[in-house]
Scaffold this motif. Structure first.
Motif, short mmCIF file in Angstrom:
data_model
loop_
_atom_site.label_atom_id
_atom_site.label_comp_id
_atom_site.label_asym_id
_atom_site.label_seq_id
_atom_site.Cartn_x
_atom_site.Cartn_y
_atom_site.Cartn_z
N TYR A 1 -2.14 -9.81 7.56
CA TYR A 1 -2.15 -10.99 6.69
C TYR A 1 -2.52 -12.24 7.50
O TYR A 1 -3.33 -13.06 7.07
N ARG A 2 -1.93 -12.37 8.70
CA ARG A 2 -2.26 -13.50 9.57
C ARG A 2 -3.73 -13.49 9.97
O ARG A 2 -4.36 -14.54 10.08
N ASP B 1 -11.74 -21.40 -0.59
CA ASP B 1 -10.76 -21.52 -1.67
C ASP B 1 -10.54 -20.18 -2.39
O ASP B 1 -9.41 -19.82 -2.71
N ARG B 2 -11.63 -19.47 -2.61
CA ARG B 2 -11.51 -18.18 -3.30
C ARG B 2 -10.74 -17.16 -2.46
O ARG B 2 -9.90 -16.43 -2.98
N LEU B 3 -11.01 -17.13 -1.16
CA LEU B 3 -10.29 -16.21 -0.28
C LEU B 3 -8.82 -16.59 -0.17
O LEU B 3 -7.94 -15.71 -0.19
N HIS C 1 -2.01 -13.79 -4.08
CA HIS C 1 -1.62 -12.90 -5.18
C HIS C 1 -0.88 -11.69 -4.64
O HIS C 1 -0.83 -11.46 -3.44
N SER C 2 -0.36 -10.89 -5.56
CA SER C 2 0.16 -9.59 -5.14
C SER C 2 -1.04 -8.77 -4.66
O SER C 2 -2.18 -9.05 -5.04
N SER C 3 -0.82 -7.80 -3.82
CA SER C 3 -1.89 -6.98 -3.23
C SER C 3 -2.94 -7.86 -2.55
O SER C 3 -4.13 -7.80 -2.86
N PRO C 4 -2.51 -8.70 -1.60
CA PRO C 4 -3.45 -9.65 -0.99
C PRO C 4 -4.62 -8.98 -0.27
O PRO C 4 -5.73 -9.52 -0.27
N PHE C 5 -4.40 -7.84 0.34
CA PHE C 5 -5.48 -7.18 1.07
C PHE C 5 -6.59 -6.74 0.12
O PHE C 5 -7.76 -6.92 0.40
N ARG C 6 -6.20 -6.15 -0.99
CA ARG C 6 -7.17 -5.70 -1.99
C ARG C 6 -7.91 -6.90 -2.59
O ARG C 6 -9.14 -6.90 -2.73
N HIS C 7 -7.17 -7.95 -2.97
CA HIS C 7 -7.81 -9.13 -3.56
C HIS C 7 -8.73 -9.83 -2.56
O HIS C 7 -9.79 -10.35 -2.94
N PHE C 8 -8.34 -9.86 -1.30
CA PHE C 8 -9.18 -10.47 -0.26
C PHE C 8 -10.51 -9.72 -0.17
O PHE C 8 -11.58 -10.35 -0.19
N LYS C 9 -10.46 -8.41 -0.09
CA LYS C 9 -11.70 -7.63 0.00
C LYS C 9 -12.54 -7.78 -1.26
O LYS C 9 -13.77 -7.89 -1.18
N ALA D 1 -12.65 -10.41 -3.21
CA ALA D 1 -13.24 -11.76 -3.16
C ALA D 1 -14.41 -11.81 -2.18
O ALA D 1 -15.41 -12.50 -2.43
N LEU D 2 -14.32 -11.09 -1.10
CA LEU D 2 -15.41 -11.08 -0.10
C LEU D 2 -16.72 -10.55 -0.66
O LEU D 2 -17.79 -10.96 -0.22
N TYR D 3 -16.66 -9.64 -1.64
CA TYR D 3 -17.88 -9.06 -2.20
C TYR D 3 -18.79 -10.12 -2.80
O TYR D 3 -20.00 -9.93 -2.88
N SER D 4 -18.24 -11.24 -3.22
CA SER D 4 -19.05 -12.32 -3.78
C SER D 4 -19.75 -13.15 -2.71
O SER D 4 -20.59 -13.99 -3.04
N PHE D 5 -19.40 -12.92 -1.46
CA PHE D 5 -19.94 -13.71 -0.35
C PHE D 5 -20.39 -12.76 0.76
O PHE D 5 -19.69 -12.57 1.77
N PRO D 6 -21.58 -12.15 0.60
CA PRO D 6 -22.04 -11.12 1.55
C PRO D 6 -22.06 -11.58 3.02
O PRO D 6 -21.71 -10.81 3.90
N GLU D 7 -22.46 -12.83 3.27
CA GLU D 7 -22.48 -13.30 4.66
C GLU D 7 -21.07 -13.36 5.23
O GLU D 7 -20.84 -13.01 6.39
N GLN D 8 -20.13 -13.81 4.42
CA GLN D 8 -18.75 -13.88 4.89
C GLN D 8 -18.14 -12.48 5.01
O GLN D 8 -17.28 -12.25 5.85
N GLN D 9 -18.59 -11.57 4.16
CA GLN D 9 -18.11 -10.20 4.24
C GLN D 9 -18.49 -9.61 5.61
O GLN D 9 -17.65 -9.01 6.29
#
Length: 155
Positions: free
Chosen positions: A71-72, A88-90, A96-104, A106-114
């Motif tokens: 998480y850190r 902000d999106r990340l 939210h609950s299940s932060p790891f799943r939601h983080f991944k 959210a990353l799909y919308s930002f390929p360079e950040q992914q």
């Protein structure tokens, strides 16, 4: 002590991230070879048939890192994201609950950040793996420190 290059860091990272096994199934490291193995019912049966014990071989159990460290890592990554909309999106995703799943997700919308996340995560986990090896007394601390510095400089 083993030379650092005797250990497959990618496999060690996998072992350190493995949160899906029961107590009787785990990864372990053979300190005489640096080889990382999966221990489970089949391995235990094989060891018994061959007449050896994990403790007799000095096997070091590899415990998964605490999810709070992961998480850190996400928080640290988000702090370095320059695009406000992505940051902000990340940030919202990990709140939210299940932060790891939601983080991944959210990353799909930002390929360079992914791509940047996976590179960042790989580097952080390799550093963590090297530190674990040094803390367990399996590699020379000086060699570990030098390898960690090299990983940080590569980023």
């Amino acid at each position: 002590m083993l030379p650092l290059e005797a250990i497959d860091l990618d496999t060690l990272v996998t072992a350190l991230e493995n949160h899906f096994m029961d107590y009787d199934t785990f990864f372990w490291l053979d300190p005489s070879t640096g080889r990382i193995e999966l221990w489970g019912e089949e391995a235990a049966d094989e060891a018994e048939a061959e007449g050896w014990d994990l403790d007799d071989r000095g096997g070091v159990r590899i415990e998964a890192v605490d999810s709070s460290e992961g998480y850190r890592d996400m928080e640290d990554f988000i702090a370095g994201v320059e695009e406000p909309r992505c940051r902000d999106r990340l940030q919202s995703a990990i709140n939210h609950s299940s932060p790891f799943r939601h983080f991944k997700d959210a990353l799909y919308s930002f390929p360079e950040q992914q791509t940047a996340w996976y590179e960042y995560h790989d580097g952080v986990m390799k550093q963590r793996a090297i530190r674990w090896l040094a803390d367990e007394g399996l590699v020379d601390p000086g060699e570990a420190d030098a390898a960690i510095v090299q990983l940080r400089e590569a980023r």
